[in-house]
Design an enzyme around this catalytic site. Structure first.
Site, PDB file in Angstrom:
ATOM      1  N   LYS A  11      18.059   6.726   2.597  1.00  0.00           N
ATOM      2  CA  LYS A  11      17.015   5.855   1.845  1.00  0.00           C
ATOM      3  C   LYS A  11      17.750   6.064   0.308  1.00  0.00           C
ATOM      4  O   LYS A  11      18.646   6.848  -0.061  1.00  0.00           O
ATOM      5  CB  LYS A  11      15.740   6.495   1.799  1.00  0.00           C
ATOM      6  CG  LYS A  11      15.033   6.558   3.174  1.00  0.00           C
ATOM      7  CD  LYS A  11      13.823   7.325   3.365  1.00  0.00           C
ATOM      8  CE  LYS A  11      12.664   7.013   4.276  1.00  0.00           C
ATOM      9  NZ  LYS A  11      11.630   7.742   4.373  1.00  0.00           N
ATOM     10  N   TYR A  51       8.106  -1.541   7.538  1.00  0.00           N
ATOM     11  CA  TYR A  51       7.222  -0.398   7.671  1.00  0.00           C
ATOM     12  C   TYR A  51       5.886  -0.967   8.088  1.00  0.00           C
ATOM     13  O   TYR A  51       4.878  -0.404   7.550  1.00  0.00           O
ATOM     14  CB  TYR A  51       7.380   0.376   6.278  1.00  0.00           C
ATOM     15  CG  TYR A  51       8.363   1.612   6.324  1.00  0.00           C
ATOM     16  CD1 TYR A  51       8.199   2.605   7.344  1.00  0.00           C
ATOM     17  CD2 TYR A  51       9.297   1.646   5.386  1.00  0.00           C
ATOM     18  CE1 TYR A  51       9.201   3.633   7.261  1.00  0.00           C
ATOM     19  CE2 TYR A  51      10.140   2.842   5.190  1.00  0.00           C
ATOM     20  CZ  TYR A  51      10.021   3.712   6.295  1.00  0.00           C
ATOM     21  OH  TYR A  51      10.956   4.677   6.336  1.00  0.00           O
ATOM     22  N   PHE A  59      -0.138   5.171   1.006  1.00  0.00           N
ATOM     23  CA  PHE A  59       1.207   5.093   0.248  1.00  0.00           C
ATOM     24  C   PHE A  59       2.022   4.012   0.542  1.00  0.00           C
ATOM     25  O   PHE A  59       3.379   3.842  -0.006  1.00  0.00           O
ATOM     26  CB  PHE A  59       1.921   6.488   0.590  1.00  0.00           C
ATOM     27  CG  PHE A  59       2.146   6.541   2.128  1.00  0.00           C
ATOM     28  CD1 PHE A  59       3.046   6.031   2.853  1.00  0.00           C
ATOM     29  CD2 PHE A  59       1.012   7.495   2.927  1.00  0.00           C
ATOM     30  CE1 PHE A  59       2.948   5.980   4.332  1.00  0.00           C
ATOM     31  CE2 PHE A  59       1.192   7.714   4.045  1.00  0.00           C
ATOM     32  CZ  PHE A  59       2.254   7.027   4.870  1.00  0.00           C
ATOM     33  N   ARG A  87      15.872  13.387  14.726  1.00  0.00           N
ATOM     34  CA  ARG A  87      14.568  13.934  14.156  1.00  0.00           C
ATOM     35  C   ARG A  87      14.709  15.408  13.920  1.00  0.00           C
ATOM     36  O   ARG A  87      14.261  15.872  12.654  1.00  0.00           O
ATOM     37  CB  ARG A  87      13.243  13.599  14.988  1.00  0.00           C
ATOM     38  CG  ARG A  87      12.858  12.119  15.365  1.00  0.00           C
ATOM     39  CD  ARG A  87      12.327  11.328  14.357  1.00  0.00           C
ATOM     40  NE  ARG A  87      11.347  12.162  13.402  1.00  0.00           N
ATOM     41  CZ  ARG A  87      10.678  11.412  12.600  1.00  0.00           C
ATOM     42  NH1 ARG A  87      10.748  10.226  12.409  1.00  0.00           N
ATOM     43  NH2 ARG A  87       9.808  12.161  11.768  1.00  0.00           N
ATOM     44  N   THR A  93       9.085  15.637   7.706  1.00  0.00           N
ATOM     45  CA  THR A  93       8.758  14.401   6.537  1.00  0.00           C
ATOM     46  C   THR A  93       8.435  14.932   5.239  1.00  0.00           C
ATOM     47  O   THR A  93       9.115  14.555   4.312  1.00  0.00           O
ATOM     48  CB  THR A  93       7.277  13.657   6.856  1.00  0.00           C
ATOM     49  OG1 THR A  93       7.306  13.019   8.432  1.00  0.00           O
ATOM     50  CG2 THR A  93       7.076  12.340   6.068  1.00  0.00           C
ATOM     51  N   ARG A 104      16.377  16.796   5.291  1.00  0.00           N
ATOM     52  CA  ARG A 104      15.344  16.826   4.106  1.00  0.00           C
ATOM     53  C   ARG A 104      15.198  18.194   3.429  1.00  0.00           C
ATOM     54  O   ARG A 104      14.728  18.247   2.312  1.00  0.00           O
ATOM     55  CB  ARG A 104      13.993  16.441   4.873  1.00  0.00           C
ATOM     56  CG  ARG A 104      14.169  14.920   4.983  1.00  0.00           C
ATOM     57  CD  ARG A 104      13.051  14.264   6.105  1.00  0.00           C
ATOM     58  NE  ARG A 104      12.671  13.049   6.013  1.00  0.00           N
ATOM     59  CZ  ARG A 104      11.848  12.326   6.869  1.00  0.00           C
ATOM     60  NH1 ARG A 104      11.402  12.983   7.958  1.00  0.00           N
ATOM     61  NH2 ARG A 104      11.803  11.170   6.825  1.00  0.00           N
ATOM     62  N   ASN A 114      12.284  11.022   0.716  1.00  0.00           N
ATOM     63  CA  ASN A 114      12.676  12.117   1.586  1.00  0.00           C
ATOM     64  C   ASN A 114      14.222  11.780   2.271  1.00  0.00           C
ATOM     65  O   ASN A 114      14.477  12.435   3.383  1.00  0.00           O
ATOM     66  CB  ASN A 114      11.731  12.503   2.534  1.00  0.00           C
ATOM     67  CG  ASN A 114      11.379  11.258   3.340  1.00  0.00           C
ATOM     68  OD1 ASN A 114      11.834  10.105   3.398  1.00  0.00           O
ATOM     69  ND2 ASN A 114      10.136  11.493   4.046  1.00  0.00           N
ATOM     70  N   HIS A 117      15.305   8.096   7.102  1.00  0.00           N
ATOM     71  CA  HIS A 117      14.296   7.446   8.073  1.00  0.00           C
ATOM     72  C   HIS A 117      15.139   7.586   9.450  1.00  0.00           C
ATOM     73  O   HIS A 117      16.349   7.579   9.592  1.00  0.00           O
ATOM     74  CB  HIS A 117      14.004   5.933   7.826  1.00  0.00           C
ATOM     75  CG  HIS A 117      13.387   5.568   8.975  1.00  0.00           C
ATOM     76  ND1 HIS A 117      12.143   5.402   9.298  1.00  0.00           N
ATOM     77  CD2 HIS A 117      13.826   4.797  10.277  1.00  0.00           C
ATOM     78  CE1 HIS A 117      11.607   5.079  10.624  1.00  0.00           C
ATOM     79  NE2 HIS A 117      12.964   4.575  11.149  1.00  0.00           N
ATOM     80  N   GLU A 128      13.548  -1.476  15.844  1.00  0.00           N
ATOM     81  CA  GLU A 128      14.239  -1.103  14.559  1.00  0.00           C
ATOM     82  C   GLU A 128      15.580  -1.366  14.504  1.00  0.00           C
ATOM     83  O   GLU A 128      16.156  -1.941  13.490  1.00  0.00           O
ATOM     84  CB  GLU A 128      14.041   0.367  14.344  1.00  0.00           C
ATOM     85  CG  GLU A 128      12.271   0.741  14.023  1.00  0.00           C
ATOM     86  CD  GLU A 128      12.118   2.312  13.574  1.00  0.00           C
ATOM     87  OE1 GLU A 128      11.069   2.458  13.202  1.00  0.00           O
ATOM     88  OE2 GLU A 128      13.019   2.976  13.450  1.00  0.00           O
TER      89      GLU A 128
HETATM   90  P1  DAT Z   1       8.858   9.948   8.865  1.00  0.00           P
HETATM   91  O1  DAT Z   1       9.663   9.133   7.908  1.00  0.00           O
HETATM   92  O2  DAT Z   1       9.267  11.461   9.072  1.00  0.00           O
HETATM   93  O3  DAT Z   1       8.724   9.389  10.437  1.00  0.00           O
HETATM   94  P2  DAT Z   1       6.097   8.849   8.545  1.00  0.00           P
HETATM   95  O4  DAT Z   1       6.471   7.754   9.645  1.00  0.00           O
HETATM   96  O5  DAT Z   1       4.787   9.423   8.805  1.00  0.00           O
HETATM   97  O6  DAT Z   1       7.194   9.731   8.445  1.00  0.00           O
HETATM   98  O7  DAT Z   1       6.115   8.047   7.234  1.00  0.00           O
HETATM   99  C1  DAT Z   1       7.130   6.984   6.883  1.00  0.00           C
HETATM  100  C2  DAT Z   1       7.530   7.405   5.562  1.00  0.00           C
HETATM  101  O8  DAT Z   1       6.429   6.923   4.559  1.00  0.00           O
HETATM  102  C3  DAT Z   1       7.859   8.867   5.007  1.00  0.00           C
HETATM  103  O9  DAT Z   1       9.211   9.070   5.390  1.00  0.00           O
HETATM  104  C4  DAT Z   1       7.689   8.856   3.584  1.00  0.00           C
HETATM  105  C5  DAT Z   1       6.454   8.111   3.352  1.00  0.00           C
HETATM  106  N1  DAT Z   1       5.225   8.989   3.558  1.00  0.00           N
HETATM  107  C6  DAT Z   1       4.704   9.634   4.540  1.00  0.00           C
HETATM  108  N2  DAT Z   1       3.486  10.096   4.256  1.00  0.00           N
HETATM  109  C7  DAT Z   1       3.522  10.171   2.900  1.00  0.00           C
HETATM  110  C8  DAT Z   1       2.518  10.732   1.833  1.00  0.00           C
HETATM  111  N3  DAT Z   1       1.682  11.602   2.224  1.00  0.00           N
HETATM  112  N4  DAT Z   1       2.872  10.258   0.556  1.00  0.00           N
HETATM  113  C9  DAT Z   1       3.837   9.677   0.334  1.00  0.00           C
HETATM  114  N5  DAT Z   1       4.496   8.907   1.130  1.00  0.00           N
HETATM  115  C10 DAT Z   1       4.672   9.297   2.482  1.00  0.00           C
HETATM  116 MG    MG Z   2       8.098   7.331  10.929  1.00  0.00          MG
END
Ligand code: DAT
Ligand code: MG
Length: 140
Positions: A11, A51, A59, A87, A93, A104, A114, A117, A128
């Site tokens: 990212k 996304y 968010f 993962r 996350t 991370r 973070n 992805h 994807e």
């Molecule tokens: P991951 O990237 O671990 O699969 P996710 O699919 O739940 O996590 O969310 C996608 C992305 O969205 C994540 O990498 C960062 C952002 N995100 C998730 N939860 C968030 C939050 N509570 N506040 C801000 N950004 C968030």
């Molecule tokens: Mg995800």
């Protein structure tokens, strides 16, 4: 376990800090092979398409603007159980919850910024990968 492919994105927070090589070393050290890779600049709209599953989340705007805030490295990782293995290498996350030694834990700045992805299942990985790569770009 079968050989799988998964979609990974380094990212903008990580590309800005010149961390692509350090992150790739973690993937390779874990036995994941980088079988396709390119550095691209997403628009907010493209980030939103990628996304789309999160579009109702509070968010979403922050996430799509962040993903378009600088270059990303999109890549396909291949290996035994690649989806889950990636993962594990990524960590949780929220970097505050990520296990020591994970990408991370070492590099992420916040839950939003973070660093990486990774696809969450083989089915989403296939979708994807197809979002970013044509068959011709995938060299096993
Ligand atoms: P991951 O990237 O671990 O699969 P996710 O699919 O739940 O996590 O969310 C996608 C992305 O969205 C994540 O990498 C960062 C952002 N995100 C998730 N939860 C968030 C939050 N509570 N506040 C801000 N950004 C968030
Ligand atoms: Mg995800």
């Amino acid at each position: 376990m079968a050989i799988e492919r998964t979609l990974s994105i380094i990212k903008p927070d990580a590309t800005k800090r010149n961390l692509t090589g350090k992150i790739n070393a973690k993937f390779e050290d874990a036995g994941l092979r980088i079988v396709a890779q390119k550095r691209i600049q997403l628009t907010v709209d493209q980030a939103g398409q990628f996304y789309a599953v999160h579009k109702e989340r509070p968010f979403f705007g922050e996430l799509t603007e962040f993903m378009a805030s600088g270059p990303v490295v999109v890549q396909v990782l291949e290996g035994e159980g690649a989806v889950l293995k990636n993962r594990e290498v990524m960590g949780a996350t929220n970097p505050a919850d990520a296990a020591p030694g994970t990408v991370r834990a070492e590099f992420a700045e916040s839950v939003g910024e973070n660093s990486v992805h990774g696809s969450d299942a083989p089915e989403t990985a296939a979708e994807e990968i197809a979002f970013f790569f044509s068959g011709l770009e995938l060299v096993g």
